[in-house]
Design an enzyme around this catalytic site. Structure first.
Site, mmCIF file in Angstrom:
data_model
loop_
_atom_site.group_PDB
_atom_site.id
_atom_site.type_symbol
_atom_site.label_atom_id
_atom_site.label_comp_id
_atom_site.label_asym_id
_atom_site.label_seq_id
_atom_site.Cartn_x
_atom_site.Cartn_y
_atom_site.Cartn_z
ATOM 1 N N LYS A 100 0.857 -1.198 0.000
ATOM 2 C CA LYS A 100 0.000 0.000 0.000
ATOM 3 C C LYS A 100 0.879 1.229 0.000
ATOM 4 O O LYS A 100 1.863 1.288 0.748
ATOM 5 C CB LYS A 100 -0.837 -0.023 1.302
ATOM 6 C CG LYS A 100 -1.780 1.148 1.457
ATOM 7 C CD LYS A 100 -3.127 0.865 0.841
ATOM 8 C CE LYS A 100 -3.994 2.092 0.718
ATOM 9 N NZ LYS A 100 -3.640 2.935 -0.452
ATOM 10 N N LYS A 131 5.248 2.433 8.374
ATOM 11 C CA LYS A 131 4.012 3.136 8.744
ATOM 12 C C LYS A 131 2.855 2.153 8.913
ATOM 13 O O LYS A 131 2.141 2.173 9.914
ATOM 14 C CB LYS A 131 3.677 4.102 7.596
ATOM 15 C CG LYS A 131 3.142 5.427 8.014
ATOM 16 C CD LYS A 131 2.818 6.259 6.775
ATOM 17 C CE LYS A 131 4.032 6.841 6.094
ATOM 18 N NZ LYS A 131 3.672 7.746 4.964
ATOM 19 N N LYS A 189 5.014 2.010 -3.082
ATOM 20 C CA LYS A 189 5.026 3.421 -3.497
ATOM 21 C C LYS A 189 5.246 3.470 -4.993
ATOM 22 O O LYS A 189 5.778 2.531 -5.585
ATOM 23 C CB LYS A 189 6.164 4.170 -2.810
ATOM 24 C CG LYS A 189 5.958 5.673 -2.787
ATOM 25 C CD LYS A 189 5.100 6.062 -1.610
ATOM 26 C CE LYS A 189 4.898 7.545 -1.509
ATOM 27 N NZ LYS A 189 4.368 7.905 -0.184
ATOM 28 N N ASP A 200 -0.296 11.084 -3.371
ATOM 29 C CA ASP A 200 0.905 11.562 -2.670
ATOM 30 C C ASP A 200 1.186 12.956 -3.242
ATOM 31 O O ASP A 200 0.251 13.631 -3.681
ATOM 32 C CB ASP A 200 2.067 10.564 -2.870
ATOM 33 C CG ASP A 200 3.199 10.785 -1.884
ATOM 34 O OD1 ASP A 200 3.039 10.459 -0.696
ATOM 35 O OD2 ASP A 200 4.259 11.323 -2.288
ATOM 36 N N ASN A 254 -1.922 19.131 0.575
ATOM 37 C CA ASN A 254 -2.976 18.405 1.289
ATOM 38 C C ASN A 254 -2.665 18.223 2.778
ATOM 39 O O ASN A 254 -3.553 18.235 3.608
ATOM 40 C CB ASN A 254 -3.188 17.052 0.606
ATOM 41 C CG ASN A 254 -4.285 16.261 1.277
ATOM 42 O OD1 ASN A 254 -5.337 16.812 1.606
ATOM 43 N ND2 ASN A 254 -4.040 14.998 1.505
ATOM 44 N N SER A 300 -7.009 5.591 4.440
ATOM 45 C CA SER A 300 -7.010 4.817 3.190
ATOM 46 C C SER A 300 -7.418 3.368 3.475
ATOM 47 O O SER A 300 -8.174 2.756 2.713
ATOM 48 C CB SER A 300 -5.616 4.803 2.557
ATOM 49 O OG SER A 300 -5.430 5.919 1.725
HETATM 50 N N1 GLU Z 1 0.918 9.013 0.255
HETATM 51 C C1 GLU Z 1 0.467 8.887 1.612
HETATM 52 C C2 GLU Z 1 1.617 8.484 2.511
HETATM 53 O O1 GLU Z 1 2.760 8.750 2.226
HETATM 54 C C3 GLU Z 1 -0.760 7.994 1.745
HETATM 55 C C4 GLU Z 1 -0.594 6.585 1.282
HETATM 56 C C5 GLU Z 1 -1.880 5.791 1.241
HETATM 57 O O2 GLU Z 1 -2.914 6.316 1.614
HETATM 58 O O3 GLU Z 1 -1.823 4.627 0.830
HETATM 59 O O4 GLU Z 1 1.413 7.950 3.575
#
Ligand code: GLU
Length: 417
Positions: free
Chosen positions: A71, A95, A107, A147, A222, A350
């Site tokens: 994810k 994370k 990513k 992102d 954002n 998410s």
């Molecule tokens: N791009 C965001 C991050 O760096 C969200 C990633 C997501 O929601 O999967 O955490």
């Protein structure tokens, strides 16, 4: 001395190495975690408005899927490169594991400058990217999200393209979608909201009253704009904000609601009449209680860490502080809410969005915000337990929680023997 830790991929590897060694888990865990399981580089040809074909380079990296499908977001930025995407995927693994989400880290992105593209071109580029990676992503495989410089509209085009390829609506493919096609209430504000929540919690522990604090915010996308808005609503004085073109400073405080309206009309921050211009470097060094770096990586380095005056740095961006800067801040007594916790509100909501898509049952914004706080509180408690057990920084503690969970999953799946 030059900062040796500017390459985020090397940093991510080093952080996993330290965590594996500290925990005393199998060395094989590090051998697996030190690089992504799968890294894809794709050519993305698309038609420009003048009819010519241009080819950009796209990436998708799946770091580790021991805990579940991978994810992570998709970034459109001219600096996107394989090492950066690998690091960002590794940080997503940390994370997701820290927040106890059933996901590994992924990513992706495209090396491009969106300011040079029309809306139609961004749509065609987004659709072509999905075509290029369609075989390797999916709701039970790898789930993208927004992102830097991507947004719900781009997610909508992408999920539409994937659904066309599959011949069925597949809303669970991607998160951060508009509400009307399976987006979640509270997703847009989730990262900024989570950042304020985690930082306020730490401030309270340190005896700092968040509602009386002075705050500077780097980045007005954002994450930064929402963190600034919520901080302002909570009574804090936001004295400075910035975007990539520069910042604004008013020691008496900026009315964020008013500034958001100014930005909506003028499309950028520059020229706002109720604050003085300031550059991004100066903003980081202002006399404030709390600093939110919410732009890009490598903003606080060994060059400027000595000059940071904030008592708390709440990381909204991924990787804004280098390890050398981390050490300098630690010695100065500056507390850091590490990125893997600070900006985890985005991926947490998410996850809620994906659960709602899979079950086709939708929750209210109130329910979402409540669950977000409970997930983040639990992650903070787990991080503090490691902090007490090993006496290391909050960032290292977060890596210990995450690495232990991922290693446990790899062990039980038989990957470590
Ligand atoms: N791009 C965001 C991050 O760096 C969200 C990633 C997501 O929601 O999967 O955490």
């Amino acid at each position: 001395m030059a900062d040796t830790s500017l390459n985020p991929y090397l940093r991510a590897q080093q952080a996993f190495k330290e965590a594996v060694d500290t925990l005393g888990v199998e060395p094989a865990a590090y051998e697996i975690l030190k690089q992504p399981l799968r890294s894809f580089e794709v050519a993305v040809p698309f038609v420009r408005d003048d009819g010519s074909v241009q080819v950009f380079t796209g990436y998708r990296v799946q770091h580790n899927d021991a805990l579940g499908p991978t994810k992570g977001g998709l970034r459109f930025h001219s600096d996107v490169n394989m090492d950066e995407v690998k690091a960002l995927a590794m940080w997503m693994s940390v994370k997701c594991a820290l927040l106890n989400l059933p996901y590994g880290g992924g990513k992706g992105g495209i090396a491009c400058d969106v300011d040079q593209l029309s809306e139609r071109e961004i749509e065609r580029l987004s659709r072509e990217y999905i075509r290029a990676v369609s075989l390797v992503i999916g709701p039970d495989k790898d789930i993208p999200a927004p992102d830097v410089s991507t947004n719900p509209q781009i997610m909508a085009w992408m999920v539409d393209e994937y659904s066309r390829i599959r011949g069925e609506n597949t809303f669970g493919l991607i998160t951060g979608k508009p509400l009307v096609i399976g987006g979640s209430a509270g997703r847009v504000a989730a990262t900024g909201r989570g950042l304020v929540f985690a930082t306020r919690q730490l401030a309270t522990e340190l005896g700092i009253d968040f509602s009386k604090s002075r705050i500077a915010v780097q980045g007005f996308g954002n994450v930064g704009s929402v963190a600034a808005e919520i901080s302002h609503q909570l009574g804090a004085t936001v004295v400075a904000v910035s975007d990539k073109d520069g910042g604004l400073y008013n020691p008496a405080g900026i009315n964020i609601q008013d500034l958001l309206e100014y930005k909506r009309v003028n499309r950028n921050l520059q020229g706002y009449p109720h604050a003085e211009p300031i550059d991004n470097k100066e903003l980081l060094e202002l006399p404030v209680d709390i600093l939110f770096p919410a732009a890009l990586e490598n903003q606080i380095t060994s060059d400027n860490a000595h000059n940071i005056q904030a008592r708390i740095v709440g990381e909204g961006a991924n990787g804004p502080t280098t390890p050398e800067a981390d050490r300098i801040l630690f010695d100065k007594g500056v507390m850091v809410v590490p990125d893997v916790l600070g900006n985890s509100g985005g991926v947490t909501v998410s996850y809620f969005e994906w659960v709602q898509n899979q079950t086709r049952f939708y929750w209210s914004e109130e329910e979402i915000n409540q669950r977000l706080e409970s997930y983040m509180s639990r992650a903070m408690a787990d991080m503090h337990t490691m902090h007490e057990r090993f006496g290391v920084t909050l960032r290292k503690s977060a890596y210990l929680v995450a690495t232990e969970r991922i290693a446990q999953a790899m062990r039980i799946r038989g990957w470590l023997r």
